[in-house]
Design a protein around this motif. Structure first.
Motif, PDB file in Angstrom:
ATOM      1  N   ARG A 128       7.171  39.139  26.400  1.00 38.95           N
ATOM      2  CA  ARG A 128       6.178  38.057  26.231  1.00 38.95           C
ATOM      3  C   ARG A 128       5.578  37.607  27.556  1.00 38.95           C
ATOM      4  NH1 ARG A 128      10.727  37.239  23.292  1.00 38.95           N
ATOM      5  NH2 ARG A 128      11.623  36.019  24.995  1.00 38.95           N
ATOM      6  N   THR A 129       5.670  38.404  28.607  1.00 42.23           N
ATOM      7  CA  THR A 129       5.248  38.067  29.983  1.00 42.23           C
ATOM      8  C   THR A 129       6.015  36.879  30.536  1.00 42.23           C
ATOM      9  OG1 THR A 129       3.366  36.555  29.509  1.00 42.23           O
ATOM     10  CG2 THR A 129       2.915  38.923  29.473  1.00 42.23           C
ATOM     11  N   ASP A 130       7.247  36.679  30.077  1.00 42.14           N
ATOM     12  CA  ASP A 130       8.101  35.651  30.675  1.00 42.14           C
ATOM     13  C   ASP A 130       8.415  36.036  32.115  1.00 42.14           C
ATOM     14  OD1 ASP A 130       8.187  34.183  28.357  1.00 42.14           O
ATOM     15  OD2 ASP A 130      10.134  34.953  27.707  1.00 42.14           O
ATOM     16  N   VAL A 131       8.320  35.070  33.018  1.00 48.68           N
ATOM     17  CA  VAL A 131       8.659  35.306  34.422  1.00 48.68           C
ATOM     18  C   VAL A 131      10.157  35.063  34.579  1.00 48.68           C
ATOM     19  CG1 VAL A 131       8.216  34.668  36.814  1.00 48.68           C
ATOM     20  CG2 VAL A 131       6.344  34.618  35.150  1.00 48.68           C
ATOM     21  N   LEU A 132      10.906  36.149  34.734  1.00 47.58           N
ATOM     22  CA  LEU A 132      12.366  36.053  34.800  1.00 47.58           C
ATOM     23  C   LEU A 132      12.861  35.742  36.198  1.00 47.58           C
ATOM     24  CD1 LEU A 132      13.303  39.141  32.582  1.00 47.58           C
ATOM     25  CD2 LEU A 132      12.931  36.771  31.873  1.00 47.58           C
ATOM     26  N   ALA A 133      12.127  36.176  37.212  1.00 49.01           N
ATOM     27  CA  ALA A 133      12.507  35.922  38.609  1.00 49.01           C
ATOM     28  C   ALA A 133      11.281  36.132  39.480  1.00 49.01           C
ATOM     29  CB  ALA A 133      13.647  36.854  39.042  1.00 49.01           C
ATOM     30  N   SER A 134      11.240  35.459  40.612  1.00 49.94           N
ATOM     31  CA  SER A 134      10.101  35.594  41.526  1.00 49.94           C
ATOM     32  C   SER A 134      10.560  35.280  42.938  1.00 49.94           C
ATOM     33  CB  SER A 134       8.960  34.647  41.116  1.00 49.94           C
ATOM     34  OG  SER A 134       9.416  33.298  41.072  1.00 49.94           O
ATOM     35  N   ASN A 135       9.902  35.910  43.921  1.00 51.87           N
ATOM     36  CA  ASN A 135      10.241  35.567  45.302  1.00 51.87           C
ATOM     37  C   ASN A 135       9.342  34.431  45.792  1.00 51.87           C
ATOM     38  OD1 ASN A 135       7.795  36.766  45.991  1.00 51.87           O
ATOM     39  ND2 ASN A 135       8.703  38.490  47.084  1.00 51.87           N
ATOM     40  N   ARG A 136       9.609  33.989  46.994  1.00 50.86           N
ATOM     41  CA  ARG A 136       8.951  32.782  47.499  1.00 50.86           C
ATOM     42  C   ARG A 136       7.434  32.962  47.614  1.00 50.86           C
ATOM     43  NH1 ARG A 136       8.721  31.708  52.759  1.00 50.86           N
ATOM     44  NH2 ARG A 136      10.420  33.177  53.122  1.00 50.86           N
ATOM     45  N   LEU A 137       6.971  34.135  48.075  1.00 51.86           N
ATOM     46  CA  LEU A 137       5.534  34.329  48.219  1.00 51.86           C
ATOM     47  C   LEU A 137       4.839  34.414  46.864  1.00 51.86           C
ATOM     48  CD1 LEU A 137       5.064  36.714  51.285  1.00 51.86           C
ATOM     49  CD2 LEU A 137       4.291  34.348  51.031  1.00 51.86           C
ATOM     50  N   ALA A 138       5.504  34.955  45.864  1.00 50.32           N
ATOM     51  CA  ALA A 138       4.899  34.967  44.521  1.00 50.32           C
ATOM     52  C   ALA A 138       4.697  33.543  44.022  1.00 50.32           C
ATOM     53  CB  ALA A 138       5.786  35.751  43.561  1.00 50.32           C
ATOM     54  N   ARG A 139       5.672  32.693  44.279  1.00 50.79           N
ATOM     55  CA  ARG A 139       5.541  31.295  43.841  1.00 50.79           C
ATOM     56  C   ARG A 139       4.478  30.567  44.648  1.00 50.79           C
ATOM     57  NH1 ARG A 139      11.176  32.139  43.899  1.00 50.79           N
ATOM     58  NH2 ARG A 139      11.489  30.908  45.794  1.00 50.79           N
ATOM     59  N   ALA A 140       4.304  30.957  45.908  1.00 48.40           N
ATOM     60  CA  ALA A 140       3.289  30.306  46.742  1.00 48.40           C
ATOM     61  C   ALA A 140       1.879  30.749  46.354  1.00 48.40           C
ATOM     62  CB  ALA A 140       3.550  30.618  48.217  1.00 48.40           C
ATOM     63  N   VAL A 141       1.717  32.024  45.993  1.00 48.16           N
ATOM     64  CA  VAL A 141       0.391  32.546  45.660  1.00 48.16           C
ATOM     65  C   VAL A 141      -0.012  32.157  44.244  1.00 48.16           C
ATOM     66  CG1 VAL A 141      -0.915  34.670  45.232  1.00 48.16           C
ATOM     67  CG2 VAL A 141       0.491  34.461  47.287  1.00 48.16           C
TER      68      VAL A 141
END
Length: 288
Positions: A128-141
């Motif tokens: 369902r395009t759930d975001v399971l994990a992300s790094n810091r730059l992904a969260r910043a962008v």
């Protein structure tokens, strides 16, 4: 989801999108009252009778053979994602799940990979395009998914419902429509996913554009491409993204936003990284 109705709508949509010239059909004197191919033309190209194709398109036939599915895909010139979707829709009924699927987890090795990829945005999508994990730059962008309640960490919900997504995403309409096509592909694969049905219902009610894109029956599996964002702190960012399936879990996708070394985007990411790096105890003491 009613598979027969979905199959009928998908076939009608793809037939309307096809043209006699592209299909290699000779011209005739018959007046075309609707866009695209006629049913008898699709049937002839697919190697089935017009009566049988009509039953398929009207949702009155089920369980076609692999040869019939392949013939339809060839006649309608479906791409790889559309072929996959048609196969999912025509593969026969699947028993509905009696209980929700277990929450998806990202294994420690992939979490470590996200930390290693600290110089570019990277994240892991689940069903369902759930975001399971992300790094810091992904969260910043994009947005700080980890700051959201777990049920709200979803890429489709971000693109379609978050006003910041419209402001940050260059070519927002294309990206949002592609994201809907990704959801449509998954709906064919998991027709009894209650959480997906709830997400579709939410997007239908809250996104003015979603309904038209959903009923277009376009499907897409992301592999690679380009993304362009306009960040409020560092300006334009251009990425070449790759979407990869980690071994052992076909329902997870690793998305990496690569940049050209020495590019303006690479410099902007370094600046953004310096502004978002968390303070260690030593650095906190140095700033007081």
């Amino acid at each position: 989801m009613n598979r027969r109705a979905e199959t009928a709508d998908f076939l009608r949509g793809r037939r309307a999108a096809q043209t006699p010239d592209r299909a290699g059909l000779p011209t005739d004197d018959r007046v075309r009252r609707v866009p695209g191919l006629r049913r008898d033309e699709v049937a002839r190209l697919a190697g089935v009778s017009t009566e049988y194709y009509t039953r398929l398109e009207q949702g009155r036939a089920s369980n076609p053979s692999p040869a019939v599915i392949e013939g339809l895909a060839r006649a309608l010139q479906l791409d790889a994602s559309e072929r996959e979707h048609l196969t999912d829709l025509m593969s026969g009924p699947q028993p509905a799940r009696r209980s929700p699927a277990a929450p998806q987890r990202v294994r420690s090795g992939l979490q470590l990979m996200l930390q290693t990829l600290d110089h570019v945005p990277a994240f892991i999508l689940g069903r369902r395009t759930d975001v399971l994990a992300s790094n810091r730059l992904a969260r910043a962008v994009l947005t700080d998914f980890e700051a959201l309640p777990a049920p709200r960490r979803n890429l489709a919900r971000f693109y379609l419902l978050d006003p910041a997504a419209r402001e940050r995403t260059v070519a927002w309409e294309r990206i949002a429509a592609e994201t809907v096509a990704v959801l449509r592909l998954e709906a064919g694969r998991y027709p009894h996913d209650r959480q997906l049905a709830d997400l579709v219902g939410e997007l239908t009610l809250q996104s003015p554009e979603f309904t038209d894109w959903w009923h277009d029956h376009r499907v897409l599996r992301r592999t690679h491409g380009t993304k362009h964002y306009r960040h409020p702190l560092v300006g334009d960012l251009e990425f070449s993204y790759e979407s990869l399936q980690p071994p052992g879990d076909s329902d997870q996708t690793l998305c990496v936003y690569n940049v050209e070394p020495g590019s303006a985007t690479a410099a902007a990411l370094r600046t953004l990284d310096s502004w978002t790096v968390p303070l260690t105890p030593a650095r906190q003491g140095a700033t007081t």
